[in-house]
Design an enzyme around this catalytic site. Sequence first.
Site, mmCIF file in Angstrom:
data_model
loop_
_atom_site.group_PDB
_atom_site.id
_atom_site.type_symbol
_atom_site.label_atom_id
_atom_site.label_comp_id
_atom_site.label_asym_id
_atom_site.label_seq_id
_atom_site.Cartn_x
_atom_site.Cartn_y
_atom_site.Cartn_z
ATOM 1 N N ASN A 271 -1.789 -8.127 62.562
ATOM 2 C CA ASN A 271 -0.929 -7.151 61.900
ATOM 3 C C ASN A 271 0.545 -7.405 62.190
ATOM 4 O O ASN A 271 1.406 -7.057 61.384
ATOM 5 C CB ASN A 271 -1.314 -5.730 62.321
ATOM 6 C CG ASN A 271 -2.611 -5.283 61.671
ATOM 7 O OD1 ASN A 271 -2.869 -5.567 60.512
ATOM 8 N ND2 ASN A 271 -3.447 -4.608 62.437
ATOM 9 N N SER B 233 -8.279 -3.633 63.232
ATOM 10 C CA SER B 233 -9.354 -3.295 62.294
ATOM 11 C C SER B 233 -10.474 -4.320 62.272
ATOM 12 O O SER B 233 -11.607 -3.994 61.907
ATOM 13 C CB SER B 233 -8.784 -3.139 60.883
ATOM 14 O OG SER B 233 -8.093 -4.314 60.488
ATOM 15 N N GLY C 238 -5.173 -1.132 62.153
ATOM 16 C CA GLY C 238 -3.744 -1.157 61.916
ATOM 17 C C GLY C 238 -2.908 -1.432 63.142
ATOM 18 O O GLY C 238 -1.678 -1.493 63.047
ATOM 19 N N ASP D 75 -10.985 -5.763 49.722
ATOM 20 C CA ASP D 75 -9.552 -5.891 49.986
ATOM 21 C C ASP D 75 -9.140 -7.315 50.336
ATOM 22 O O ASP D 75 -7.953 -7.614 50.442
ATOM 23 C CB ASP D 75 -9.112 -4.930 51.094
ATOM 24 C CG ASP D 75 -9.795 -5.204 52.434
ATOM 25 O OD1 ASP D 75 -10.454 -6.252 52.593
ATOM 26 O OD2 ASP D 75 -9.664 -4.360 53.333
ATOM 27 N N HIS E 99 -10.560 -7.758 55.252
ATOM 28 C CA HIS E 99 -11.511 -7.405 56.307
ATOM 29 C C HIS E 99 -12.886 -8.026 56.060
ATOM 30 O O HIS E 99 -13.462 -7.839 54.990
ATOM 31 C CB HIS E 99 -11.652 -5.888 56.399
ATOM 32 C CG HIS E 99 -10.370 -5.207 56.751
ATOM 33 N ND1 HIS E 99 -9.509 -4.709 55.797
ATOM 34 C CD2 HIS E 99 -9.790 -4.983 57.958
ATOM 35 C CE1 HIS E 99 -8.454 -4.183 56.397
ATOM 36 N NE2 HIS E 99 -8.597 -4.340 57.706
#
Length: 217
Positions: A106, A40, A77, A190, A193
Amino acid sequence: MNRRDCNATVLAAAALAYLPFRAGAAEPGSAPVILVVGDSLSAEYGLARGTGWVALLERRLQEGRRTARVVNASVSGDTTAGGRSRLAALLERHRPALVVLELGGNDALRGLPLETTRDNLRAMIRASRDAGARVLLLGMDMPPNYGERYRAQFRAVYTDLAREEKVALVPFFLAGVADGPQAAALFQDDRIHPNERAQPILLDNVWPQLQRLLPRA
């Protein structure tokens, strides 16, 4: 970062994972391809299209009259296992001169074994090199709450691979963003990011190593 935020990121990936990639297979005499295989952080998650660091890279190349073409094969992801499973088809389709690997974050967020991450990245490096491409590895780090021992081991995945496989390395892709004095202002809500303001910084982190690997005109 926490597991709840990570799960939200993974769920959001479902909507983005099926977006078509740019460009078709390379043809003899065509511009050399830079293939970006990431998650991402490179897939413009939460950003307006055309504002991510990969899009800014393409613009910088055009402005500098460089003939390279950029293909962004990043999937929100994604893990190193996912990237490894997709890579052979990407290499066959695009025949890149340079592969940029931006994966591993991730894996750590999901608690996957570091040795698995290392093995997957090593396989991707070797597959890219066997296909005739140069490789640029983008290093990552974890937040302080993961503990200094784990963070050191995670960082070593990238530095050790770069040394052992003799590939170019950006030690910390998020330098000046995650560890800067205004980090909070450079992330989306969030807190995982980077936002649009951070994207030129990410490109500047990658650019010095990347331009050294570009095929000469």
